[in-house]
Design an enzyme around this catalytic site. Structure first.
Site, PDB file in Angstrom:
ATOM      1  N   ILE A 148      23.575  51.397  12.923  1.00  0.00           N
ATOM      2  CA  ILE A 148      22.460  51.625  13.779  1.00  0.00           C
ATOM      3  C   ILE A 148      21.320  51.391  13.293  1.00  0.00           C
ATOM      4  O   ILE A 148      20.913  51.668  12.133  1.00  0.00           O
ATOM      5  CB  ILE A 148      22.361  53.395  13.860  1.00  0.00           C
ATOM      6  CG1 ILE A 148      23.731  53.844  14.302  1.00  0.00           C
ATOM      7  CG2 ILE A 148      21.236  53.741  14.790  1.00  0.00           C
ATOM      8  CD1 ILE A 148      24.069  55.132  14.739  1.00  0.00           C
ATOM      9  N   LYS A 196      28.431  54.966  -1.568  1.00  0.00           N
ATOM     10  CA  LYS A 196      29.184  55.511  -0.648  1.00  0.00           C
ATOM     11  C   LYS A 196      30.692  55.777  -0.740  1.00  0.00           C
ATOM     12  O   LYS A 196      30.932  56.988  -0.486  1.00  0.00           O
ATOM     13  CB  LYS A 196      29.166  54.686   0.923  1.00  0.00           C
ATOM     14  CG  LYS A 196      27.877  54.535   1.642  1.00  0.00           C
ATOM     15  CD  LYS A 196      27.196  55.823   1.835  1.00  0.00           C
ATOM     16  CE  LYS A 196      26.067  55.782   2.885  1.00  0.00           C
ATOM     17  NZ  LYS A 196      25.300  56.992   2.753  1.00  0.00           N
ATOM     18  N   TYR A 221      25.916  44.974   1.500  1.00  0.00           N
ATOM     19  CA  TYR A 221      25.941  46.353   1.451  1.00  0.00           C
ATOM     20  C   TYR A 221      26.130  46.793  -0.172  1.00  0.00           C
ATOM     21  O   TYR A 221      25.912  47.786  -0.401  1.00  0.00           O
ATOM     22  CB  TYR A 221      27.109  46.838   2.171  1.00  0.00           C
ATOM     23  CG  TYR A 221      26.659  48.401   2.586  1.00  0.00           C
ATOM     24  CD1 TYR A 221      25.543  48.591   3.535  1.00  0.00           C
ATOM     25  CD2 TYR A 221      27.593  49.462   2.240  1.00  0.00           C
ATOM     26  CE1 TYR A 221      25.381  50.005   3.818  1.00  0.00           C
ATOM     27  CE2 TYR A 221      27.237  50.548   2.506  1.00  0.00           C
ATOM     28  CZ  TYR A 221      26.194  50.968   3.255  1.00  0.00           C
ATOM     29  OH  TYR A 221      26.074  52.423   3.537  1.00  0.00           O
TER      30      TYR A 221
HETATM   31  P1  NAP Z   1      16.379  56.766   7.766  1.00  0.00           P
HETATM   32  O1  NAP Z   1      16.162  57.165   8.994  1.00  0.00           O
HETATM   33  O2  NAP Z   1      15.757  55.737   6.876  1.00  0.00           O
HETATM   34  O3  NAP Z   1      17.079  57.970   6.713  1.00  0.00           O
HETATM   35  C1  NAP Z   1      17.326  58.115   5.431  1.00  0.00           C
HETATM   36  C2  NAP Z   1      16.575  59.136   4.812  1.00  0.00           C
HETATM   37  O4  NAP Z   1      16.725  59.262   3.569  1.00  0.00           O
HETATM   38  C3  NAP Z   1      14.984  59.168   4.985  1.00  0.00           C
HETATM   39  O5  NAP Z   1      14.527  60.395   5.850  1.00  0.00           O
HETATM   40  C4  NAP Z   1      14.579  59.025   3.733  1.00  0.00           C
HETATM   41  O6  NAP Z   1      13.325  59.506   3.478  1.00  0.00           O
HETATM   42  C5  NAP Z   1      15.600  59.853   2.909  1.00  0.00           C
HETATM   43  N1  NAP Z   1      15.257  59.644   1.481  1.00  0.00           N
HETATM   44  C6  NAP Z   1      15.541  58.607   0.639  1.00  0.00           C
HETATM   45  N2  NAP Z   1      15.316  58.972  -0.727  1.00  0.00           N
HETATM   46  C7  NAP Z   1      15.263  60.302  -0.748  1.00  0.00           C
HETATM   47  C8  NAP Z   1      14.788  61.375  -1.431  1.00  0.00           C
HETATM   48  N3  NAP Z   1      14.732  60.843  -3.002  1.00  0.00           N
HETATM   49  N4  NAP Z   1      14.705  62.582  -1.146  1.00  0.00           N
HETATM   50  C9  NAP Z   1      14.609  63.025   0.086  1.00  0.00           C
HETATM   51  N5  NAP Z   1      14.882  61.904   0.973  1.00  0.00           N
HETATM   52  C10 NAP Z   1      15.090  60.896   0.698  1.00  0.00           C
HETATM   53  O7  NAP Z   1      17.857  55.855   7.982  1.00  0.00           O
HETATM   54  P2  NAP Z   1      19.439  56.397   8.532  1.00  0.00           P
HETATM   55  O8  NAP Z   1      20.044  55.167   8.823  1.00  0.00           O
HETATM   56  O9  NAP Z   1      19.180  57.321   9.515  1.00  0.00           O
HETATM   57  O10 NAP Z   1      20.182  57.002   7.268  1.00  0.00           O
HETATM   58  C11 NAP Z   1      20.494  58.025   7.163  1.00  0.00           C
HETATM   59  C12 NAP Z   1      22.114  58.323   6.549  1.00  0.00           C
HETATM   60  O11 NAP Z   1      23.327  57.516   7.378  1.00  0.00           O
HETATM   61  C13 NAP Z   1      22.113  57.448   5.154  1.00  0.00           C
HETATM   62  O12 NAP Z   1      22.949  58.285   4.066  1.00  0.00           O
HETATM   63  C14 NAP Z   1      22.579  56.185   5.528  1.00  0.00           C
HETATM   64  O13 NAP Z   1      23.213  55.536   4.344  1.00  0.00           O
HETATM   65  C15 NAP Z   1      23.663  56.710   6.704  1.00  0.00           C
HETATM   66  N6  NAP Z   1      24.381  55.557   7.536  1.00  0.00           N
HETATM   67  C16 NAP Z   1      23.604  54.753   8.001  1.00  0.00           C
HETATM   68  C17 NAP Z   1      24.042  53.830   8.943  1.00  0.00           C
HETATM   69  C18 NAP Z   1      23.215  52.910   9.504  1.00  0.00           C
HETATM   70  O14 NAP Z   1      23.438  51.785  10.168  1.00  0.00           O
HETATM   71  N7  NAP Z   1      21.813  53.205   9.871  1.00  0.00           N
HETATM   72  C19 NAP Z   1      25.253  53.788   9.221  1.00  0.00           C
HETATM   73  C20 NAP Z   1      26.175  54.533   8.544  1.00  0.00           C
HETATM   74  C21 NAP Z   1      25.586  55.487   7.513  1.00  0.00           C
HETATM   75  P3  NAP Z   1      11.939  58.482   3.517  1.00  0.00           P
HETATM   76  O15 NAP Z   1      12.107  57.702   4.854  1.00  0.00           O
HETATM   77  O16 NAP Z   1      10.980  59.591   3.962  1.00  0.00           O
HETATM   78  O17 NAP Z   1      11.998  57.842   2.275  1.00  0.00           O
END
Ligand code: NAP
Length: 260
Positions: A191, A162, A155
């Site tokens: 997730i 973060k 990570y």
């Molecule tokens: P996700 O569906 O891939 O979402 C990430 C989003 O960030 C995508 O919509 C992506 O857009 C967008 N993004 C990246 N660069 C960008 C930019 N320059 N301008 C605008 N949008 C941008 O994955 P997710 O897991 O749901 O992630 C959402 C949040 O939750 C993130 O902050 C992640 O770190 C956090 N999180 C995730 C987990 C996990 O296990 N999945 C756990 C804890 C926290 P594009 O796809 O269009 O590039």
């Protein structure tokens, strides 16, 4: 009547129907909110627009959070369309995949700055514009992960980002609290999403997280969405500057995603 009835809110970061932001969308819509979305570019508009339209979105516009001009245009359009904003969800992160696969100690200045910019500063940049459209009762939520406070293998740079995001949440909460605006973070357990695929050995991380949690399982987008909807609503009117874990209790258990 839903807990977000009569409220207008932005959900930033829907990439597809696996996104955490999509779980948040469904909860917010079910609770009565009118919603607006961003998409990153033309290619992604094709994916995001049908999803947004399926929840009767009244605002769908392009926004790359790394671009200040786009940011200004986006929030000007929000003002023109809605006038007032009640809530904003920031569910956006990005780091160079190679920098996550390499040893953290090898991270370059460029990769460090990029991850911090898109994954942490962008929340501040969105918040400063969104706050101008919010009044007393406004609420913002961002998405974080345990890697902010523990060195989780794979990570690296995202964990550093973060940590900055969580600190920014507290400082934003302190600043904007004087205007009656609340700022919180949700720390979700792992997730399977598009962004998660960049994290090294994510499958193993999920297995360990499930095993080490109080509930003996991982969480869903829907569960993260429900908690976020509560934080956005007036039910959480006394909650600000908080990192609220939605991880089946993993972070208070003895389990550690880094230990076999
Ligand atoms: P996700 O569906 O891939 O979402 C990430 C989003 O960030 C995508 O919509 C992506 O857009 C967008 N993004 C990246 N660069 C960008 C930019 N320059 N301008 C605008 N949008 C941008 O994955 P997710 O897991 O749901 O992630 C959402 C949040 O939750 C993130 O902050 C992640 O770190 C956090 N999180 C995730 C987990 C996990 O296990 N999945 C756990 C804890 C926290 P594009 O796809 O269009 O590039």
């Amino acid at each position: 009547m839903g807990i977000l009835e009569g409220k207008k809110g932005l959900i930033l970061g829907v990439a597809n129907d696996k996104s955490i932001a999509w779980g948040v969308t469904q909860a917010c819509r079910r609770e009565g909110a009118e919603l607006g979305f961003n998409y990153l570019g033309e290619m992604l508009e094709k994916r995001v627009r049908p999803l947004a339209e399926s929840v009767d979105a009244t605002f769908i516009e392009p926004l790359d959070v790394g671009d200040d001009t786009q940011m200004d245009v986006f929030f000007e359009k929000v003002e023109q369309q809605w006038g007032k904003l009640d809530f904003m969800v920031h569910s956006i992160a990005f780091a160079n995949k190679d920098s996550l696969r390499d040893r953290f100690s090898n991270v370059s200045r460029e990769d460090f700055q990029l991850a911090l910019d898109i994954s942490a500063y962008s929340f501040v940049a969105c918040a400063q514009r969104a706050a101008k459209l919010m009044g007393e009762g406004g609420s913002m939520v961002t998405m974080t992960y345990l890697g902010a406070v523990r060195a989780v293998p794979g990570y690296g740079m995202m964990g550093v980002s973060k940590a900055a995001l969580e600190a920014s949440t507290r400082y934003l909460a302190a600043d904007l609290g004087t205007d009656g605006i609340r700022v919180n973070a949700v720390s979700a357990g792992p997730i399977r999403t598009l962004a998660a695929s960049a994290v090294g050995d994510f499958r193993k991380l999920m297995e360990k997280s499930a095993r080490g949690s109080m509930l003996g399982r991982n969480v869903s987008q829907e569960e993260v969405g429900n908690t976020t909807a509560y934080l956005l609503s007036d039910l959480a009117s006394g909650v600000s500057g908080e990192v609220h874990y939605v991880d089946s209790g993993f972070h208070v258990g003895a389990g550690d995603p880094g230990v076999e």
